[in-house]
Design a protein around this motif. Structure first.
Motif, PDB file in Angstrom:
ATOM      1  N   PRO A  66      22.466 -53.164 -31.900  1.00 29.60           N
ATOM      2  CA  PRO A  66      21.877 -52.643 -30.662  1.00 29.60           C
ATOM      3  C   PRO A  66      20.991 -51.422 -30.878  1.00 29.60           C
ATOM      4  O   PRO A  66      19.914 -51.297 -30.262  1.00 29.60           O
ATOM      5  N   LEU A  67      21.403 -50.515 -31.755  1.00 30.97           N
ATOM      6  CA  LEU A  67      20.590 -49.324 -32.023  1.00 30.97           C
ATOM      7  C   LEU A  67      19.293 -49.704 -32.737  1.00 30.97           C
ATOM      8  O   LEU A  67      18.233 -49.099 -32.496  1.00 30.97           O
ATOM      9  N   LEU A  68      19.373 -50.699 -33.630  1.00 33.66           N
ATOM     10  CA  LEU A  68      18.143 -51.165 -34.276  1.00 33.66           C
ATOM     11  C   LEU A  68      17.164 -51.725 -33.248  1.00 33.66           C
ATOM     12  O   LEU A  68      15.946 -51.480 -33.324  1.00 33.66           O
ATOM     13  N   GLY A  69      17.684 -52.483 -32.271  1.00 38.89           N
ATOM     14  CA  GLY A  69      16.815 -53.012 -31.226  1.00 38.89           C
ATOM     15  C   GLY A  69      16.174 -51.914 -30.397  1.00 38.89           C
ATOM     16  O   GLY A  69      14.961 -51.958 -30.103  1.00 38.89           O
ATOM     17  N   VAL A  70      16.970 -50.901 -30.028  1.00 39.59           N
ATOM     18  CA  VAL A  70      16.425 -49.785 -29.244  1.00 39.59           C
ATOM     19  C   VAL A  70      15.391 -49.028 -30.057  1.00 39.59           C
ATOM     20  O   VAL A  70      14.323 -48.621 -29.543  1.00 39.59           O
ATOM     21  N   ASN A  71      15.649 -48.844 -31.352  1.00 37.73           N
ATOM     22  CA  ASN A  71      14.723 -48.098 -32.206  1.00 37.73           C
ATOM     23  C   ASN A  71      13.403 -48.846 -32.400  1.00 37.73           C
ATOM     24  O   ASN A  71      12.345 -48.227 -32.582  1.00 37.73           O
ATOM     25  N   LEU A  72      13.443 -50.170 -32.341  1.00 37.72           N
ATOM     26  CA  LEU A  72      12.212 -50.958 -32.514  1.00 37.72           C
ATOM     27  C   LEU A  72      11.321 -50.916 -31.278  1.00 37.72           C
ATOM     28  O   LEU A  72      10.095 -50.845 -31.390  1.00 37.72           O
ATOM     29  N   VAL A  73      11.931 -50.964 -30.096  1.00 39.66           N
ATOM     30  CA  VAL A  73      11.115 -51.060 -28.878  1.00 39.66           C
ATOM     31  C   VAL A  73      10.782 -49.700 -28.289  1.00 39.66           C
ATOM     32  O   VAL A  73       9.839 -49.591 -27.486  1.00 39.66           O
ATOM     33  N   ALA A  74      11.513 -48.647 -28.650  1.00 43.05           N
ATOM     34  CA  ALA A  74      11.291 -47.336 -28.027  1.00 43.05           C
ATOM     35  C   ALA A  74       9.883 -46.797 -28.248  1.00 43.05           C
ATOM     36  O   ALA A  74       9.257 -46.283 -27.297  1.00 43.05           O
ATOM     37  N   PRO A  75       9.266 -46.860 -29.460  1.00 46.25           N
ATOM     38  CA  PRO A  75       7.912 -46.289 -29.636  1.00 46.25           C
ATOM     39  C   PRO A  75       6.835 -46.992 -28.819  1.00 46.25           C
ATOM     40  O   PRO A  75       5.797 -46.397 -28.503  1.00 46.25           O
ATOM     41  N   SER A  76       7.047 -48.249 -28.457  1.00 40.94           N
ATOM     42  CA  SER A  76       6.019 -48.991 -27.707  1.00 40.94           C
ATOM     43  C   SER A  76       6.113 -48.788 -26.199  1.00 40.94           C
ATOM     44  O   SER A  76       5.278 -49.309 -25.458  1.00 40.94           O
ATOM     45  N   LEU A  77       7.101 -48.060 -25.737  1.00 40.72           N
ATOM     46  CA  LEU A  77       7.275 -47.841 -24.299  1.00 40.72           C
ATOM     47  C   LEU A  77       6.479 -46.632 -23.831  1.00 40.72           C
ATOM     48  O   LEU A  77       6.127 -45.745 -24.626  1.00 40.72           O
ATOM     49  N   ASP A  78       6.202 -46.617 -22.538  1.00 45.76           N
ATOM     50  CA  ASP A  78       5.466 -45.494 -21.942  1.00 45.76           C
ATOM     51  C   ASP A  78       6.475 -44.392 -21.583  1.00 45.76           C
ATOM     52  O   ASP A  78       6.858 -44.219 -20.426  1.00 45.76           O
ATOM     53  N   ILE A  79       6.888 -43.685 -22.613  1.00 43.11           N
ATOM     54  CA  ILE A  79       7.875 -42.618 -22.452  1.00 43.11           C
ATOM     55  C   ILE A  79       7.234 -41.317 -22.918  1.00 43.11           C
ATOM     56  O   ILE A  79       6.515 -41.305 -23.920  1.00 43.11           O
ATOM     57  N   PRO A  80       7.458 -40.217 -22.215  1.00 44.62           N
ATOM     58  CA  PRO A  80       6.926 -38.926 -22.662  1.00 44.62           C
ATOM     59  C   PRO A  80       7.361 -38.626 -24.104  1.00 44.62           C
ATOM     60  O   PRO A  80       8.464 -38.988 -24.537  1.00 44.62           O
ATOM     61  N   ALA A  81       6.462 -37.994 -24.819  1.00 39.69           N
ATOM     62  CA  ALA A  81       6.701 -37.748 -26.250  1.00 39.69           C
ATOM     63  C   ALA A  81       7.972 -36.937 -26.483  1.00 39.69           C
ATOM     64  O   ALA A  81       8.728 -37.201 -27.428  1.00 39.69           O
ATOM     65  N   ARG A  82       8.225 -35.963 -25.603  1.00 35.90           N
ATOM     66  CA  ARG A  82       9.419 -35.133 -25.800  1.00 35.90           C
ATOM     67  C   ARG A  82      10.691 -35.940 -25.594  1.00 35.90           C
ATOM     68  O   ARG A  82      11.640 -35.829 -26.381  1.00 35.90           O
ATOM     69  N   LEU A  83      10.696 -36.794 -24.553  1.00 42.73           N
ATOM     70  CA  LEU A  83      11.877 -37.627 -24.307  1.00 42.73           C
ATOM     71  C   LEU A  83      12.049 -38.647 -25.421  1.00 42.73           C
ATOM     72  O   LEU A  83      13.179 -38.929 -25.851  1.00 42.73           O
ATOM     73  N   LEU A  84      10.908 -39.204 -25.896  1.00 45.16           N
ATOM     74  CA  LEU A  84      10.995 -40.160 -27.000  1.00 45.16           C
ATOM     75  C   LEU A  84      11.559 -39.498 -28.256  1.00 45.16           C
ATOM     76  O   LEU A  84      12.350 -40.105 -28.989  1.00 45.16           O
ATOM     77  N   GLY A  85      11.167 -38.250 -28.500  1.00 42.27           N
ATOM     78  CA  GLY A  85      11.701 -37.533 -29.660  1.00 42.27           C
ATOM     79  C   GLY A  85      13.207 -37.321 -29.551  1.00 42.27           C
ATOM     80  O   GLY A  85      13.932 -37.440 -30.544  1.00 42.27           O
ATOM     81  N   ILE A  86      13.660 -37.007 -28.330  1.00 44.48           N
ATOM     82  CA  ILE A  86      15.102 -36.815 -28.139  1.00 44.48           C
ATOM     83  C   ILE A  86      15.863 -38.119 -28.390  1.00 44.48           C
ATOM     84  O   ILE A  86      16.914 -38.136 -29.045  1.00 44.48           O
ATOM     85  N   ILE A  87      15.310 -39.238 -27.872  1.00 44.93           N
ATOM     86  CA  ILE A  87      15.961 -40.540 -28.061  1.00 44.93           C
ATOM     87  C   ILE A  87      16.018 -40.901 -29.537  1.00 44.93           C
ATOM     88  O   ILE A  87      17.065 -41.325 -30.069  1.00 44.93           O
ATOM     89  N   GLN A  88      14.901 -40.732 -30.248  1.00 47.69           N
ATOM     90  CA  GLN A  88      14.873 -41.070 -31.669  1.00 47.69           C
ATOM     91  C   GLN A  88      15.797 -40.154 -32.479  1.00 47.69           C
ATOM     92  O   GLN A  88      16.432 -40.593 -33.447  1.00 47.69           O
ATOM     93  N   HIS A  89      15.873 -38.897 -32.094  1.00 54.74           N
ATOM     94  CA  HIS A  89      16.785 -37.972 -32.787  1.00 54.74           C
ATOM     95  C   HIS A  89      18.233 -38.403 -32.593  1.00 54.74           C
ATOM     96  O   HIS A  89      19.038 -38.417 -33.539  1.00 54.74           O
ATOM     97  N   ALA A  90      18.567 -38.812 -31.359  1.00 50.13           N
ATOM     98  CA  ALA A  90      19.930 -39.275 -31.083  1.00 50.13           C
ATOM     99  C   ALA A  90      20.229 -40.556 -31.860  1.00 50.13           C
ATOM    100  O   ALA A  90      21.350 -40.748 -32.374  1.00 50.13           O
ATOM    101  N   ILE A  91      19.226 -41.443 -31.973  1.00 43.91           N
ATOM    102  CA  ILE A  91      19.422 -42.687 -32.725  1.00 43.91           C
ATOM    103  C   ILE A  91      19.687 -42.381 -34.197  1.00 43.91           C
ATOM    104  O   ILE A  91      20.543 -43.007 -34.840  1.00 43.91           O
ATOM    105  N   VAL A  92      18.970 -41.418 -34.768  1.00 41.17           N
ATOM    106  CA  VAL A  92      19.184 -41.050 -36.176  1.00 41.17           C
ATOM    107  C   VAL A  92      20.606 -40.535 -36.392  1.00 41.17           C
ATOM    108  O   VAL A  92      21.291 -40.911 -37.355  1.00 41.17           O
ATOM    109  N   ILE A  93      21.079 -39.681 -35.479  1.00 41.50           N
ATOM    110  CA  ILE A  93      22.445 -39.153 -35.604  1.00 41.50           C
ATOM    111  C   ILE A  93      23.468 -40.283 -35.506  1.00 41.50           C
ATOM    112  O   ILE A  93      24.439 -40.343 -36.286  1.00 41.50           O
ATOM    113  N   LEU A  94      23.244 -41.213 -34.568  1.00 41.30           N
ATOM    114  CA  LEU A  94      24.165 -42.340 -34.422  1.00 41.30           C
ATOM    115  C   LEU A  94      24.136 -43.242 -35.652  1.00 41.30           C
ATOM    116  O   LEU A  94      25.174 -43.781 -36.065  1.00 41.30           O
TER     117      LEU A  94
END
Length: 377
Positions: A66-94
């Protein structure tokens, strides 16, 4: 993100669509995991160790896909850069946490495999206890290193902490000296745990006498040892105790042990009869290992003989049981066949001796009274 966008409906539509896509990606990853585990489980149905490994991997890998799936689609979404950075940082920790969990499963699978090749419940389990002690100590050491490495990786993902760490490296020498003095005892304990794992003065299930207590080694960690005493109490000792202080290890080289029973009897006891009775009691007994069965008069004093019955067994527990059995049967044999040979106290009984002073007084009185007078007719 500007504050005015919080009231913009388009923003919320985009946010909802992005959240829905992330949820779908997470769900598809979870479904893919279920299907993959089910397929692998069918192929390894008749392979017990592969199936056991799959059991260890199932839980941590449940969130990996599931985390791999979220990590693949997250950069292609229209999400603010700061929020995207927080999501990717959380994914790395997980990801770090999940891979740590996976390595823990691999370490435990390797532990189970090594322990399965050596049966610690066997009678002659010296090699099994040696391997078991080394495997458990190595497992604890690897888990400690893995936990330290995981925490370090997680901290390194934060820029502020990374900068602090780089600045601290400049004063690493002074910090190392200070930490060394502060943690001298703790480091000594850890080194003692590693020394015990290598030299093995004790092993799991060893029979020891510590602090005047008889017990078995139940647990060995890097810092302490748990001894299970015969009455099921637990004696917890620091690992340094078994390096710095003397103790008895009854199963250091083998589990065989000699047990002795001492009985006090009268001098009239027939020792040969006791010797034959001991052989009759011990030789058919299932706890006797067939090695030693002897009777010896080891001491005598003013009142009794001390007779020792020596028997051998495969373990200290069997020795205790056989000693109790021999003591009970030998006392019963003496009571039935030679009751006069049980310990007794002798005393000589005769007429009371007359006091010398009173005897002399009586003689003097007799002399002063003179000879007896003759009776006149």
């Amino acid at each position: 993100m500007n504050i005015w966008r919080l009231t913009d409906m388009e923003f919320w539509k985009e946010f909802g669509a992005s959240a829905l896509i992330l949820a779908v990606a997470f769900g598809l990853g979870f479904l893919f995991h279920r299907i993959l585990i089910g397929i692998i489980g069918r192929f390894v149905r008749n392979k017990p160790w592969t199936q056991k490994g799959l059991q260890y991997m199932r839980k941590p890998s449940r969130f990996l896909f599931p985390l791999l799936g979220v990590n693949l689609v997250a950069p292609s979404l229209d999400i603010p850069a700061r929020l995207l950075g927080i999501i990717q940082h959380a994914i790395v920790i997980l990801f770090v946490i999940i891979f740590t969990y996976l390595f823990v499963g691999l370490i435990r699978l390797l532990r189970d495999y090594l322990l399965s090749r050596h049966d610690i419940s066997a009678v002659d389990n010296l090699k099994a206890r040696k391997v078991s002690t080394q495997v458990h100590m190595l497992e604890k050491l690897l888990l400690a290193i893995l936990a330290f490495a995981s925490i370090s990786f997680i901290l390194m993902t934060f820029d502020s902490i990374r900068q602090i760490g780089i600045s601290l490296l400049a004063s690493a020498g002074i910090a190392g000296i200070i930490i060394g003095f502060a943690a001298q005892k703790s480091l000594g304990t850890l080194l003692a745990g590693i020394q015990v794992a290598v030299t093995q003065p004790i092993r799991l299930d060893d029979v020891v006498i510590v602090e005047g207590e008889w017990g078995r080694i139940e647990e060995i960690s890097l810092t302490y040892v748990v001894v299970r005493i015969w009455d099921l109490r637990r004696l917890v000792l620091p690992i340094t105790y078994f390096i710095e202080k003397p103790f008895q290890n009854w199963t250091r080289s083998s589990s065989d042990i000699l047990g002795s029973v001492v009985i006090h009897t009268d001098y009239t006891v027939p020792v040969d009869a006791l010797r034959r009775e001991l052989e009759r009691i011990v030789k058919p007994h299932p706890l006797w290992d067939g090695q030693v069965c002897g009777t010896h008069v080891i001491n005598c004093n003013a009142h009794t003989l001390e007779t020792r019955f020596l028997v051998s067994t495969r373990s200290s527990g069997d020795g205790w049981e056989l000693r109790c059995h021999v003591r009970e049967k030998m006392v019963e044999f003496l009571q039935k066949n030679y009751p006069e040979s049980l310990p007794k106290v002798r005393a000589e009984v005769g007429p009371p001796a007359q006091d010398k002073t009173s005897q002399e007084t009586a003689e003097q009185q007799g002399a002063s009274s003179g000879p007896p007078k003759e009776e006149e007719n």
